[in-house]
Design a protein around this motif. Sequence first.
Motif, PDB file in Angstrom:
ATOM      1  N   ASP A 173     -13.159  -7.837   4.621  1.00  0.00           N
ATOM      2  CA  ASP A 173     -11.778  -7.258   4.086  1.00  0.00           C
ATOM      3  C   ASP A 173     -11.949  -6.854   2.636  1.00  0.00           C
ATOM      4  O   ASP A 173     -11.043  -6.610   1.994  1.00  0.00           O
ATOM      5  CB  ASP A 173     -10.737  -8.251   4.372  1.00  0.00           C
ATOM      6  N   ARG A 180      -8.516  -1.711  -2.138  1.00  0.00           N
ATOM      7  CA  ARG A 180      -7.632  -0.476  -1.768  1.00  0.00           C
ATOM      8  C   ARG A 180      -6.059  -1.035  -2.186  1.00  0.00           C
ATOM      9  O   ARG A 180      -5.401  -0.431  -2.852  1.00  0.00           O
ATOM     10  CB  ARG A 180      -7.589  -0.196  -0.370  1.00  0.00           C
ATOM     11  N   GLU A 181      -5.941  -2.357  -1.871  1.00  0.00           N
ATOM     12  CA  GLU A 181      -4.583  -3.120  -2.131  1.00  0.00           C
ATOM     13  C   GLU A 181      -4.574  -3.103  -3.696  1.00  0.00           C
ATOM     14  O   GLU A 181      -3.515  -2.710  -4.330  1.00  0.00           O
ATOM     15  CB  GLU A 181      -4.407  -4.367  -1.663  1.00  0.00           C
ATOM     16  N   ARG A 240       0.295  -9.385  -1.646  1.00  0.00           N
ATOM     17  CA  ARG A 240      -0.422  -7.850  -1.882  1.00  0.00           C
ATOM     18  C   ARG A 240       0.748  -6.880  -1.807  1.00  0.00           C
ATOM     19  O   ARG A 240       0.497  -5.798  -1.636  1.00  0.00           O
ATOM     20  CB  ARG A 240      -1.308  -7.970  -0.641  1.00  0.00           C
ATOM     21  N   GLN A 295     -10.420  -3.689   1.809  1.00  0.00           N
ATOM     22  CA  GLN A 295      -8.954  -3.689   2.137  1.00  0.00           C
ATOM     23  C   GLN A 295      -8.563  -4.333   0.763  1.00  0.00           C
ATOM     24  O   GLN A 295      -7.591  -3.779   0.157  1.00  0.00           O
ATOM     25  CB  GLN A 295      -8.711  -4.578   3.233  1.00  0.00           C
ATOM     26  N   ARG A 296      -8.914  -5.130   0.247  1.00  0.00           N
ATOM     27  CA  ARG A 296      -8.578  -6.010  -0.864  1.00  0.00           C
ATOM     28  C   ARG A 296      -8.720  -4.907  -2.242  1.00  0.00           C
ATOM     29  O   ARG A 296      -7.670  -4.834  -2.923  1.00  0.00           O
ATOM     30  CB  ARG A 296      -9.402  -7.107  -1.233  1.00  0.00           C
ATOM     31  N   ASN A 298       0.936  -1.194  -0.039  1.00  0.00           N
ATOM     32  CA  ASN A 298       0.025   0.038  -0.136  1.00  0.00           C
ATOM     33  C   ASN A 298       0.755   1.307   0.191  1.00  0.00           C
ATOM     34  O   ASN A 298       0.626   2.227   0.800  1.00  0.00           O
ATOM     35  CB  ASN A 298      -0.936   0.172   1.220  1.00  0.00           C
TER      36      ASN A 298
END
Length: 338
Positions: free
Chosen positions: A196, A202-203, A147, A199-200, A78
């Motif tokens: 999540d 965003r990654e 990731r 989050q995934r 990130n």
Amino acid sequence: MQKCPQVFRELEPAVLSCLRGYSVCIFTYGQTGTGKTYSMEGPPEDPGIAPRALQSLFREMRTGGQHQVTLSMVEIYNEAVRSGDLLAPGPPERLAVRQGPAGQGGIQVAGLTYWDVPNLETLHQMLSLGRSNRATAATAMNQHSSRSHALVTLTLQAASSTRGSGTTGTLHLVDLAGSERAWKAGGVCRARGDPDDAQRLREARTINRSLLALGGVMTALRSRRAHVPFRDSQLTRLLQPALGPGATAVLLLQISTRPEDLGETVCSLKFAERVGQVELGPARRRRARRSGTPSSLSTDTPLTGTPCTPTPSPGSPPSPGPDSGSSSALVPQEDLLS
Ligand SMILES: Nc1ncnc2c1ncn2[C@@H]1O[C@H](COP(=O)(O)OP(=O)(O)OP(=O)(O)O)[C@@H](O)[C@H]1O
């Protein structure tokens, strides 16, 4: 499609040239789930490029000369550069990346730890610990998707001998996170009701942004533009020394042959085409300074940071090494060491 042993046979001369002071970068690129990590690392029964390269280097070093091997390992998650916490316990530490002093080139990573590596066994143990700290997660395309981008840098410092002055070579092994469509990345989480999901996504977005920045760098290098946008992402900043003048860079492209992945496969092929047209100029060897830590031995040692803090590791002193090399299209063309 070539198998790993065949691919490595083609890469081996370039890998071994690091023992003579050259800078070589091998990086994997491609859509998520296409086998980048597998090709780079591989399971014990089918070792990938990294274990083969390390074995080859240590085998060559046993044949003569004196070498000191130093390891550093970072991941970019990130857009944060984190230290691959190799042996010490605790969570990965966020590191600051900055430009090296004017005239010396290169990038500095404050707080990055360098490890003296006495032998191959210790190196494998350290890498395996570092890898186990790498950020992975299940995505629609890969149950254990990386990731983060992982950058392993080996600095190979050859002592001066009657045959010539000392050199500092560098081998970068870069396992890039995979490109993926955001809707695909999040799809599996949504289907599972996975909290999540955000989050995934965003990654996926930050991975794609940094890969886009890498594409921009390749375009600028190919066109020989005066300004190359290395500063556009942490990935490209860290790769700057590995893609600098006189370096040798090798792209391992992984593609999917599934019809539904055609769009991404075409994008990957176009990226590879662009990379294939980049010329980094005649390969240059780095001469080592007479004394000092590995970070002070080269004018542009990649990922150099705060004063190097080599950590004593168990094992024998640096293995010996020769100053001979084999020939291949990948072997540097010109020796600029005076
Ligand atoms: N040549 C191969 N032989 C057997 N299994 C493979 C091979 N290549 C990849 N795989 C398997 O396919 C899956 C995805 O591979 P891998 O994790 O290497 O992909 P990746 O491109 O690194 O993905 P990501 O970008 O999501 O990290 C893994 O389970 C891996 O073991």
